[in-house]
Design a protein around this motif. Structure first.
Motif, PDB file in Angstrom:
ATOM      1  N   LEU A  50       0.885  -1.260  -0.118  1.00 48.15           N
ATOM      2  CA  LEU A  50      -0.069   0.029   0.152  1.00 48.15           C
ATOM      3  C   LEU A  50       0.962   1.062  -0.001  1.00 48.15           C
ATOM      4  O   LEU A  50       0.288   2.454  -0.148  1.00 48.15           O
ATOM      5  CB  LEU A  50      -0.919  -0.098   1.319  1.00 48.15           C
ATOM      6  CG  LEU A  50      -1.851  -1.135   1.206  1.00 48.15           C
ATOM      7  CD1 LEU A  50      -2.799  -1.104   2.731  1.00 48.15           C
ATOM      8  CD2 LEU A  50      -2.771  -1.569   0.159  1.00 48.15           C
ATOM      9  N   GLY A  51       2.156   1.210   0.200  1.00 45.40           N
ATOM     10  CA  GLY A  51       3.020   2.411   0.258  1.00 45.40           C
ATOM     11  C   GLY A  51       2.946   2.946   1.475  1.00 45.40           C
ATOM     12  O   GLY A  51       2.633   2.533   2.382  1.00 45.40           O
ATOM     13  N   ASP A  52       3.206   4.318   1.378  1.00 44.01           N
ATOM     14  CA  ASP A  52       2.948   5.254   2.603  1.00 44.01           C
ATOM     15  C   ASP A  52       1.361   5.534   2.761  1.00 44.01           C
ATOM     16  O   ASP A  52       0.588   6.118   1.557  1.00 44.01           O
ATOM     17  CB  ASP A  52       3.586   6.597   2.422  1.00 44.01           C
ATOM     18  CG  ASP A  52       5.160   6.183   2.240  1.00 44.01           C
ATOM     19  OD1 ASP A  52       5.659   5.366   2.850  1.00 44.01           O
ATOM     20  OD2 ASP A  52       5.778   7.445   1.923  1.00 44.01           O
ATOM     21  N   ILE A  53       0.905   5.454   3.926  1.00 45.58           N
ATOM     22  CA  ILE A  53      -0.410   5.590   4.311  1.00 45.58           C
ATOM     23  C   ILE A  53      -0.436   6.525   5.455  1.00 45.58           C
ATOM     24  O   ILE A  53       0.537   6.549   6.461  1.00 45.58           O
ATOM     25  CB  ILE A  53      -1.314   4.576   4.254  1.00 45.58           C
ATOM     26  CG1 ILE A  53      -0.695   3.575   5.395  1.00 45.58           C
ATOM     27  CG2 ILE A  53      -1.447   3.846   2.966  1.00 45.58           C
ATOM     28  CD1 ILE A  53      -1.713   2.405   5.748  1.00 45.58           C
ATOM     29  N   PRO A  54      -1.395   7.473   5.783  1.00 41.86           N
ATOM     30  CA  PRO A  54      -1.350   8.180   6.951  1.00 41.86           C
ATOM     31  C   PRO A  54      -1.789   7.723   8.133  1.00 41.86           C
ATOM     32  O   PRO A  54      -2.350   6.413   8.162  1.00 41.86           O
ATOM     33  CB  PRO A  54      -2.582   9.156   6.731  1.00 41.86           C
ATOM     34  CG  PRO A  54      -3.458   8.486   5.567  1.00 41.86           C
ATOM     35  CD  PRO A  54      -2.548   7.657   4.870  1.00 41.86           C
ATOM     36  N   ALA A  55      -1.400   8.065   9.183  1.00 44.37           N
ATOM     37  CA  ALA A  55      -1.626   7.332  10.631  1.00 44.37           C
ATOM     38  C   ALA A  55      -3.004   7.537  11.220  1.00 44.37           C
ATOM     39  O   ALA A  55      -2.981   8.348  12.234  1.00 44.37           O
ATOM     40  CB  ALA A  55      -0.314   8.011  11.671  1.00 44.37           C
ATOM     41  N   VAL A  56      -4.009   7.170  10.472  1.00 42.41           N
ATOM     42  CA  VAL A  56      -5.377   7.299  10.417  1.00 42.41           C
ATOM     43  C   VAL A  56      -5.978   5.888  10.366  1.00 42.41           C
ATOM     44  O   VAL A  56      -5.659   5.457   9.605  1.00 42.41           O
ATOM     45  CB  VAL A  56      -6.073   8.541  10.009  1.00 42.41           C
ATOM     46  CG1 VAL A  56      -5.492   9.857  10.320  1.00 42.41           C
ATOM     47  CG2 VAL A  56      -6.219   8.413   8.470  1.00 42.41           C
ATOM     48  N   ASN A  57      -7.218   5.834  11.121  1.00 41.06           N
ATOM     49  CA  ASN A  57      -7.786   4.614  10.726  1.00 41.06           C
ATOM     50  C   ASN A  57      -8.506   4.825   9.533  1.00 41.06           C
ATOM     51  O   ASN A  57      -8.965   5.885   8.753  1.00 41.06           O
ATOM     52  CB  ASN A  57      -9.103   4.194  11.727  1.00 41.06           C
ATOM     53  CG  ASN A  57      -8.420   4.209  12.871  1.00 41.06           C
ATOM     54  OD1 ASN A  57      -7.024   3.674  13.160  1.00 41.06           O
ATOM     55  ND2 ASN A  57      -9.116   4.608  14.146  1.00 41.06           N
ATOM     56  N   ASN A  58      -8.407   3.474   8.698  1.00 42.06           N
ATOM     57  CA  ASN A  58      -9.155   3.726   7.320  1.00 42.06           C
ATOM     58  C   ASN A  58      -9.392   2.345   6.835  1.00 42.06           C
ATOM     59  O   ASN A  58      -8.999   1.187   7.499  1.00 42.06           O
ATOM     60  CB  ASN A  58      -8.118   4.074   6.145  1.00 42.06           C
ATOM     61  CG  ASN A  58      -6.597   3.722   6.314  1.00 42.06           C
ATOM     62  OD1 ASN A  58      -6.335   2.540   6.272  1.00 42.06           O
ATOM     63  ND2 ASN A  58      -5.740   4.612   6.098  1.00 42.06           N
ATOM     64  N   LYS A  59     -10.277   2.119   5.912  1.00 42.64           N
ATOM     65  CA  LYS A  59     -10.877   1.013   5.072  1.00 42.64           C
ATOM     66  C   LYS A  59     -10.458   0.856   3.702  1.00 42.64           C
ATOM     67  O   LYS A  59     -10.072   1.671   3.044  1.00 42.64           O
ATOM     68  CB  LYS A  59     -12.186   0.980   5.327  1.00 42.64           C
ATOM     69  CG  LYS A  59     -12.739   0.776   6.616  1.00 42.64           C
ATOM     70  CD  LYS A  59     -14.123   0.727   6.615  1.00 42.64           C
ATOM     71  CE  LYS A  59     -14.788   1.172   7.899  1.00 42.64           C
ATOM     72  NZ  LYS A  59     -16.419   0.828   8.059  1.00 42.64           N
ATOM     73  N   LEU A  60     -10.216  -0.526   3.410  1.00 36.43           N
ATOM     74  CA  LEU A  60      -9.895  -0.876   2.018  1.00 36.43           C
ATOM     75  C   LEU A  60     -10.864  -2.126   1.748  1.00 36.43           C
ATOM     76  O   LEU A  60     -10.928  -3.058   2.342  1.00 36.43           O
ATOM     77  CB  LEU A  60      -8.445  -1.348   1.818  1.00 36.43           C
ATOM     78  CG  LEU A  60      -8.084  -2.075   0.377  1.00 36.43           C
ATOM     79  CD1 LEU A  60      -7.932  -0.761  -0.423  1.00 36.43           C
ATOM     80  CD2 LEU A  60      -6.635  -2.497   0.765  1.00 36.43           C
TER      81      LEU A  60
END
Length: 138
Positions: A50-60
């Motif tokens: 997924l590469g760089d992702i922010p330090a927040v909760n997320n869904k895929l």
């Protein structure tokens, strides 16, 4: 605006873009090129960077097609904390039908690299797994 506020604003806007982009993988699951097969499941990818992702909760949201010889059910979704499969089909899987499942990533306040394996156990005894790698950044 001071530099700190600008950086926070950029990170917030980046999080919104990433979150909206990761909510679904496509508007049309019929357009997916299913190329990775494991037992009776075919999907676009089994291993995800997924590469760089922010330090927040997320869904895929991910899609798969069931290609087995007889109908089965997902009896269990498994993972290692804190990330997990939060939605998956509970009805019997029908041969040739496309299904979706949702992975919930709990990245709030966590930075660094992660490499998580998660998946499903089917009533046929098959274990389907997916690998997700990412670098969580502030």
């Amino acid at each position: 605006m001071n530099m700190r506020k600008i950086i926070l604003l950029v990170l917030l806007l980046n999080s919104i873009v990433v979150l909206s982009g990761q909510k679904t993988t496509t508007d049309n699951p019929n357009s997916i090129v299913f190329k990775d097969t494991l037992f009776s499941i075919v999907t676009d990818l089994l291993n995800h960077n997924l590469g760089d992702i922010p330090a927040v909760n997320n869904k895929l949201v991910k899609y798969f097609k069931y290609i087995g010889k007889e109908s089965v059910c997902i009896v269990k979704a498994w993972t290692s904390d804190p990330h997990f499969i939060c939605e998956y089909p509970i009805e019997p899987l029908v041969i040739g039908k496309i299904y979706s499942f949702t992975v919930c990533f709990s990245n709030n306040g966590r930075v660094g690299h992660f490499n998580k394996v998660m998946g499903f156990d089917l009533s046929s005894g098959e274990r389907i797994y997916f690998r997700f790698k990412a670098n969580v950044v502030f």
